[in-house]
Design a protein around this motif. Structure first.
Motif, PDB file in Angstrom:
ATOM      1  N   CYS A 169       0.844  -1.189   0.000  1.00  0.00           N
ATOM      2  CA  CYS A 169       0.000   0.000   0.000  1.00  0.00           C
ATOM      3  C   CYS A 169       0.886   1.249   0.000  1.00  0.00           C
ATOM      4  CB  CYS A 169      -0.886  -0.012   1.244  1.00  0.00           C
ATOM      5  SG  CYS A 169      -1.751   1.538   1.540  1.00  0.00           S
ATOM      6  N   LYS A 171       0.195   4.049   0.986  1.00  0.00           N
ATOM      7  CA  LYS A 171      -0.075   4.885   2.158  1.00  0.00           C
ATOM      8  C   LYS A 171       0.529   4.314   3.424  1.00  0.00           C
ATOM      9  CE  LYS A 171      -3.964   7.906   1.773  1.00  0.00           C
ATOM     10  NZ  LYS A 171      -5.413   8.073   1.837  1.00  0.00           N
ATOM     11  N   CYS A 172       0.360   2.988   3.610  1.00  0.00           N
ATOM     12  CA  CYS A 172       0.742   2.438   4.906  1.00  0.00           C
ATOM     13  C   CYS A 172       1.628   1.203   4.775  1.00  0.00           C
ATOM     14  CB  CYS A 172      -0.508   2.102   5.721  1.00  0.00           C
ATOM     15  SG  CYS A 172      -1.344   0.622   5.152  1.00  0.00           S
ATOM     16  N   CYS A 185      -6.207  -1.760   0.114  1.00  0.00           N
ATOM     17  CA  CYS A 185      -5.258  -2.033   1.184  1.00  0.00           C
ATOM     18  C   CYS A 185      -5.951  -2.956   2.187  1.00  0.00           C
ATOM     19  CB  CYS A 185      -4.870  -0.720   1.865  1.00  0.00           C
ATOM     20  SG  CYS A 185      -3.901  -0.959   3.365  1.00  0.00           S
ATOM     21  N   CYS A 195      -6.622   2.557   7.280  1.00  0.00           N
ATOM     22  CA  CYS A 195      -6.069   3.097   6.044  1.00  0.00           C
ATOM     23  C   CYS A 195      -7.250   3.245   5.093  1.00  0.00           C
ATOM     24  CB  CYS A 195      -5.034   2.132   5.471  1.00  0.00           C
ATOM     25  SG  CYS A 195      -4.228   2.749   3.974  1.00  0.00           S
ATOM     26  N   PHE A 197      -6.662   3.369   1.535  1.00  0.00           N
ATOM     27  CA  PHE A 197      -6.198   3.232   0.152  1.00  0.00           C
ATOM     28  C   PHE A 197      -7.015   2.204  -0.608  1.00  0.00           C
ATOM     29  CE2 PHE A 197      -3.589   3.631  -3.442  1.00  0.00           C
ATOM     30  CZ  PHE A 197      -3.506   2.367  -3.996  1.00  0.00           C
TER      31      PHE A 197
HETATM   32 ZN   LIG Z   1      -2.815   1.038   3.497  1.00  0.00          ZN
END
Ligand SMILES: [Zn+2]
Ligand SMILES: [Zn+2]
Length: 271
Positions: A169, A171-172, A185, A195, A197
């Protein structure tokens, strides 16, 4: 597209805000006294406004949108709570899911029939989320999460154990999997979401194959995809998808200047 968008958008945002604060009181993040004081304050303000109500003279420094009304072509004026057409009853709420729209954003929404994804929305549960907004065929705004069904309310755990991760992911850094109409995600579904995403499997009519999503997640960029169709112009266009700041966005093909000249030269050289 989903039904929730319409419901959220037409519900007075006041109720949502109060529900959110009541939720915070339960969690001890907001005191009952503060809450009651705000209600008293707001009630006084509303009574004051009701007494002096006249849609043309509500105080405030409100302007006019540059975008024309999508229904009648009329002028849309910003008012205390809405963007309201002067020629028909078309209007858009200024505050949607706890987020206030700027006039420039509404211009974009009307001109391009969509805007976003925008961040800073807040669900009734107090969770912040990002979403694109689209105008439907009736020019009513709807949330677009890039999926058919909004599973904000669906907290069922999702079992990805039979699947191979498509990548990390952006983002995370958790794993991204194929899930329904989106790539998500693993932390954006189930009861312990932290999250948000996700990326649709079809973006502007361009199918995004799993292999392309893998490239996007692992290399930061897909191949050049040629089947996107602009919502605004209905024309096809080509673009790469790139992962930028945790979001999927377009990167356009760089146009090569004078593409014919070198080709001609080469042909001449060969001749
Ligand atoms: Zn994520
Ligand atoms: Zn109108």
């Amino acid at each position: 597209m989903n039904g929730l968008g319409i419901k959220e958008l037409t519900q007075p945002e006041l109720t949502g805000d109060w529900e959110w604060k009541l939720g915070r009181i339960e969690k001890g993040e907001f005191t009952r006294d503060e809450f009651m004081r705000e209600i008293a304050e707001m009630t006084r303000h509303m009574v004051e406004r009701a007494k002096t109500f006249d849609s043309d003279t509500i105080p405030g420094d409100f302007g006019v949108l540059t975008a024309a009304c999508p229904r009648c072509g009329g002028m849309i004026r910003e008012t205390y709570k809405k963007f309201q057409c002067g020629g028909c009853d078309y209007s858009l709420w200024k505050i949607v899911a706890g987020r206030q729209f700027e006039p420039a954003e509404v211009d974009t929404l009307i001109n391009e029939k969509q805007i976003g994804p925008l961040t800073g929305f807040r669900s009734k549960m107090g969770r912040t989320f990002a979403a694109a907004i689209k105008l439907n065929d009736n020019f009513e705004p709807e949330f677009d999460f890039g999926q058919d069904k909004n599973d904000e309310a669906n907290n069922e755990p999702v079992d990805f154990s039979s699947q191979q991760s498509l990548g990390k992911c952006p983002k995370c850094a958790a794993n991204v999997f194929d899930h329904g109409t989106s790539y998500v995600c693993e932390k954006s579904v189930g009861p312990d979401k932290n999250c948000d995403f996700r990326s649709g499997k079809i973006i502007l009519q361009q199918p995004i194959e799993a292999a392309q999503m893998q490239k996007l997640l692992n290399d930061g960029k897909t191949d050049l995809l040629k089947e996107f169709v602009s919502n605004r112009t209905r024309r096809k266009f080509s673009a790469y998808l790139v992962a930028k700041e945790g979001k999927v966005s377009f990167e356009f093909e760089k146009k090569v200047a004078k593409p014919k000249a070198p080709a001609k030269k080469k042909a001449e050289a060969e001749a």
